[in-house]
Scaffold this motif. Structure first.
Motif, PDB file in Angstrom:
ATOM      1  N   ASN A  28       0.806  -1.219   0.000  1.00  0.00           N
ATOM      2  CA  ASN A  28       0.000   0.000   0.000  1.00  0.00           C
ATOM      3  C   ASN A  28       0.840   1.271   0.000  1.00  0.00           C
ATOM      4  N   ILE A  29       1.932   1.249   0.721  1.00  0.00           N
ATOM      5  CA  ILE A  29       2.787   2.436   0.753  1.00  0.00           C
ATOM      6  C   ILE A  29       3.414   2.680  -0.621  1.00  0.00           C
ATOM      7  N   MET A  30       3.804   1.600  -1.297  1.00  0.00           N
ATOM      8  CA  MET A  30       4.365   1.757  -2.640  1.00  0.00           C
ATOM      9  C   MET A  30       3.311   2.201  -3.647  1.00  0.00           C
ATOM     10  N   LEU A  31       2.063   1.753  -3.460  1.00  0.00           N
ATOM     11  CA  LEU A  31       0.978   2.229  -4.329  1.00  0.00           C
ATOM     12  C   LEU A  31       0.716   3.717  -4.110  1.00  0.00           C
ATOM     13  N   LEU A  32       0.730   4.140  -2.861  1.00  0.00           N
ATOM     14  CA  LEU A  32       0.536   5.555  -2.553  1.00  0.00           C
ATOM     15  C   LEU A  32       1.630   6.392  -3.216  1.00  0.00           C
ATOM     16  N   SER A  33       2.863   5.925  -3.105  1.00  0.00           N
ATOM     17  CA  SER A  33       3.993   6.630  -3.715  1.00  0.00           C
ATOM     18  C   SER A  33       3.879   6.637  -5.233  1.00  0.00           C
ATOM     19  N   MET A  47      -1.061  -2.183  -9.665  1.00  0.00           N
ATOM     20  CA  MET A  47      -2.267  -2.581  -8.947  1.00  0.00           C
ATOM     21  C   MET A  47      -2.714  -3.989  -9.334  1.00  0.00           C
ATOM     22  N   LEU A  48      -2.713  -4.268 -10.628  1.00  0.00           N
ATOM     23  CA  LEU A  48      -3.152  -5.582 -11.111  1.00  0.00           C
ATOM     24  C   LEU A  48      -2.236  -6.693 -10.618  1.00  0.00           C
ATOM     25  N   GLY A  49      -0.940  -6.386 -10.524  1.00  0.00           N
ATOM     26  CA  GLY A  49       0.005  -7.372 -10.018  1.00  0.00           C
ATOM     27  C   GLY A  49      -0.312  -7.783  -8.594  1.00  0.00           C
ATOM     28  N   ILE A  50      -0.771  -6.817  -7.777  1.00  0.00           N
ATOM     29  CA  ILE A  50      -1.153  -7.113  -6.397  1.00  0.00           C
ATOM     30  C   ILE A  50      -2.507  -7.812  -6.365  1.00  0.00           C
ATOM     31  N   MET A  51      -3.467  -7.275  -7.129  1.00  0.00           N
ATOM     32  CA  MET A  51      -4.825  -7.841  -7.147  1.00  0.00           C
ATOM     33  C   MET A  51      -4.824  -9.326  -7.491  1.00  0.00           C
ATOM     34  N   LEU A  52      -4.016  -9.707  -8.484  1.00  0.00           N
ATOM     35  CA  LEU A  52      -3.998 -11.091  -8.951  1.00  0.00           C
ATOM     36  C   LEU A  52      -2.869 -11.902  -8.321  1.00  0.00           C
ATOM     37  N   THR A 113       5.931  -2.840 -13.090  1.00  0.00           N
ATOM     38  CA  THR A 113       5.161  -3.537 -14.110  1.00  0.00           C
ATOM     39  C   THR A 113       4.284  -4.581 -13.420  1.00  0.00           C
ATOM     40  N   PHE A 114       3.396  -5.208 -14.179  1.00  0.00           N
ATOM     41  CA  PHE A 114       2.538  -6.264 -13.635  1.00  0.00           C
ATOM     42  C   PHE A 114       3.389  -7.410 -13.087  1.00  0.00           C
ATOM     43  N   ILE A 115       4.370  -7.847 -13.861  1.00  0.00           N
ATOM     44  CA  ILE A 115       5.218  -8.971 -13.452  1.00  0.00           C
ATOM     45  C   ILE A 115       6.019  -8.629 -12.204  1.00  0.00           C
ATOM     46  N   THR A 164      -6.255  -1.574  -3.320  1.00  0.00           N
ATOM     47  CA  THR A 164      -5.275  -1.039  -4.273  1.00  0.00           C
ATOM     48  C   THR A 164      -5.790   0.248  -4.907  1.00  0.00           C
ATOM     49  N   ASN A 165      -7.065   0.275  -5.233  1.00  0.00           N
ATOM     50  CA  ASN A 165      -7.643   1.494  -5.803  1.00  0.00           C
ATOM     51  C   ASN A 165      -7.650   2.626  -4.794  1.00  0.00           C
TER      52      ASN A 165
END
Length: 205
Positions: A28-33, A47-52, A113-115, A164-165
């Motif tokens: 979450n902290i990296m998503l915020l950044s 976000m998708l990489g975390i979600m899946l 990236t997603f990967i 994530t959103n």
């Protein structure tokens, strides 16, 4: 405990998963950044990489990977050390990010990236603890363990979509209010410190 989940149990799982994925942590902290630095659209692969990636990890842990850690705890210890070192490196990268407010394609600083994001789950100590804890608490029937693990993973997927959103949107909102690039860099330093702080309980446990 019933073999099949009751509505009350499903609500309990949903509350647990939402609280664990929504609280401050490395993801979450990296998503915020990333939302602050790169904006919402460029953070979508992250976000998708975390979600899946995380629900897939929960699925594998529930289907037997957790047994490996029980028999060979040194493997979990090694993964935890590697994960903590990687998080320290990520904190350094965030703190020293020299991106401008308008990051363009092709520039040196890029979002996950997603990967990269999906792979990060496997070296994220908090992700391992969350997955193992959820499986150990909510898999209540050996006969229905496969179905229960799938349900837990799906609920984690739904919870991850929300969290994530929310965290990425938080970064985007900050970006709208912060117009000074120096302040953005100060905020990134603060988030780097928070990232390190998020793993301190794991180090000190």
């Amino acid at each position: 405990m019933e073999e099949f989940y009751t509505v009350a149990m499903l609500l309990s799982i949903a509350t647990f998963t939402l609280s664990t994925v929504s609280t401050p942590g490395p993801n979450n902290i990296m998503l915020l950044s990333s939302g602050l630095t790169f904006g919402y659209k460029r953070t979508i692969p992250h976000m998708l990489g975390i979600m899946l990636g995380f629900p897939f990890m929960v699925l594998l842990v529930g289907l037997g990977l957790g047994i490996v850690f029980e028999k060979f705890p040194v493997i979990f210890t090694i993964l935890k050390v590697v994960g903590i070192l990687y998080l320290f490196w990520m904190a350094f990268k965030i703190a020293t990010n020299k991106s401008t407010l308008e990051v363009k394609e092709g520039e040196e600083s890029k979002p996950f990236t997603f990967i990269q994001s999906a792979a990060f789950q496997w070296v994220n100590p908090k992700a391992w603890i969350m997955a193992i804890t959820a499986i150990s608490i909510f898999v209540t029937s050996k006969d229905e363990s496969f179905t229960q693990v799938v349900i837990i993973a799906l609920i984690y997927l739904l919870s991850s979509i929300f969290s994530t959103n929310a965290w990425t949107a938080g970064g985007v909102v900050l970006k709208r209010f912060v117009k000074d690039e120096k302040i953005v860099r100060v905020l990134n330093i603060i988030m780097a410190i928070l990232l390190v702080a998020s793993v301190l309980p794991i180090i000190l446990e």
